[in-house]
Scaffold this motif. Structure first.
Motif, PDB file in Angstrom:
ATOM      1  N   TRP A 110      72.637  68.825  29.936  1.00 15.06           N
ATOM      2  CA  TRP A 110      71.214  69.054  29.687  1.00 15.06           C
ATOM      3  C   TRP A 110      70.382  68.551  30.857  1.00 15.06           C
ATOM      4  N   ARG A 165      64.775  63.797  29.943  1.00 16.00           N
ATOM      5  CA  ARG A 165      65.623  62.919  29.133  1.00 16.00           C
ATOM      6  C   ARG A 165      65.077  62.725  27.720  1.00 16.00           C
ATOM      7  N   GLY A 167      65.758  65.950  25.767  1.00 18.41           N
ATOM      8  CA  GLY A 167      67.200  65.993  25.533  1.00 18.41           C
ATOM      9  C   GLY A 167      67.637  64.992  24.477  1.00 18.41           C
ATOM     10  N   GLN A 188      69.403  65.818  20.946  1.00 16.43           N
ATOM     11  CA  GLN A 188      70.701  65.226  20.625  1.00 16.43           C
ATOM     12  C   GLN A 188      70.653  64.472  19.301  1.00 16.43           C
ATOM     13  N   MET A 206      76.111  65.919  24.440  1.00 15.85           N
ATOM     14  CA  MET A 206      75.275  66.245  25.592  1.00 15.85           C
ATOM     15  C   MET A 206      75.348  65.145  26.640  1.00 15.85           C
ATOM     16  N   MET A 235      73.178  63.928  30.019  1.00 12.39           N
ATOM     17  CA  MET A 235      71.771  64.089  30.344  1.00 12.39           C
ATOM     18  C   MET A 235      71.442  63.819  31.805  1.00 12.39           C
TER      19      MET A 235
END
Length: 343
Positions: free
Chosen positions: A175, A179, A182, A186, A193, A195
């Motif tokens: 991803w 952050r 993401g 998640q 994932m 990041m």
């Protein structure tokens, strides 16, 4: 599993704000822009985060105010031969990729995005190469080169649904670049994932303690949060979503007051649709914190009336978006997948 990648020591030099205009000057520039749009067979598309007078001008002239994907799709489907994109550079690139036959102008090519700047294509490619068995999903707030490296491009309005779908297929994900978005995805999906550690300079500044203090002052208010915000801000939200989703939430929720944790440019559309409601900026400073962007993207603020008029009058290297045809072809693959998935 978790992994991170950070671009070291990024300290963004924010651009100066456009010089303020008098009411008379504003009227003159608006009239000039309206005439130029007609003369050049052009249409103005503006992002929700641009200044209110730019959004109003786009609407008055038959353009649109929207998120980055809808801006590009509107431009693609419009009859105009020239698009002028009031936003940041990746938005102009996306418009050009979707409509390579059109001239795409921007008020300034110096209008950047911290997520784009914080995800250099070469470093991101190296990061992806460490995980060859993973599907690469990138946020729309990235350069054409980063999109070309991806399997999927997503907007904040459909990222959660897409990752949930990929996870159900047993796919593991790389991803990038935000952050916080993401991490939110998640947490919601449980997807595997890794990041890239980018962040938006606007959303990253919202402060949880100051937000709690504001909520105490306005206990009746609903908190609207964009998922590019830190997790402790998201945890306090009554609604979490993209720009368009937050606008819808401001219409559907029964509250009369909203504390909004995203760029304050969105207030134009919220107040237009709900003129009797009160919208408050979520706090970006307090307890020793120093506000830099203060809930408004400094690069979005570069899209002023003077710059729009200059772009339409002169075009050229300072204003026209170009994307290498081969790169555009590669970036179009994950963009096409995104458009098909949204259908």
């Amino acid at each position: 599993m978790s992994a991170i990648q950070t671009v070291d020591n990024l300290d963004y030099a924010f651009p100066p704000k456009p010089k303020p205009l008098t009411d008379e000057q504003k009227a003159e520039y608006k009239a000039r822009i309206k005439q130029l749009l007609q003369d050049k067979n052009a249409v103005l598309v503006a992002h929700y985060y641009t200044d209110p007078e730019i959004q109003a001008l786009a609407e008055e002239t038959g353009g649109c105010v929207a998120d980055s994907l809808e801006m590009a799709r509107f431009g693609r489907d419009h009859d105009a031969k020239t698009l002028i994109v009031a936003g940041v550079r990746f938005m102009g690139e996306t418009a050009k990729i979707l409509t390579p036959e059109k001239t795409v102008l921007m008020p300034t090519l110096k209008a950047e995005c911290s997520l784009d700047l914080g995800c250099p294509p070469d470093k991101f490619a190296e990061f992806c190469d460490q995980y060859p068995d993973r599907t690469v999903v990138v946020y729309a707030n990235t350069s054409a080169a980063v999109k070309a490296r991806a399997d999927w491009v997503v907007t904040s309005s459909m990222a959660l649904e897409l990752v949930e779908h990929l996870d159900s297929q047993g796919e593991k994900i790389v991803w990038g670049p935000d952050r916080h978005l993401g991490g939110y995805i998640q947490k919601q999906t449980g997807a595997d994932m890794v990041m890239w550690q980018g962040a938006c300079v606007v959303h990253d500044e919202f402060k949880a303690k100051a937000l709690r203090d504001m909520k105490k002052l306005h206990p009746e208010a609903a908190i609207l949060v964009h998922p590019e915000s830190p997790q402790n801000i998201v945890d306090m939200a009554d609604a979490v979503g993209s720009t368009s989703q937050l606008i819808k939430a401001s219409q559907s929720l029964p509250n009369d007051t909203f504390i909004v944790a995203t760029d304050r440019g969105i207030f134009y559309k919220m107040q237009q649709l709900q003129p009797n409601k009160t919208f408050l900026e979520a706090p970006t400073a307090g307890n020793g914190a120093t506000c830099r962007s203060c809930a408004h993207c400094p690069w979005m603020a570069m899209n002023g009336l003077v710059a729009i008029a200059e772009a339409l009058e002169h075009g050229g290297e300072q204003h026209e978006i170009h994307v290498d045809p081969q790169l555009a072809k590669e970036a179009m693959i994950p963009l096409d997948r995104m458009l098909a998935f949204k259908k």
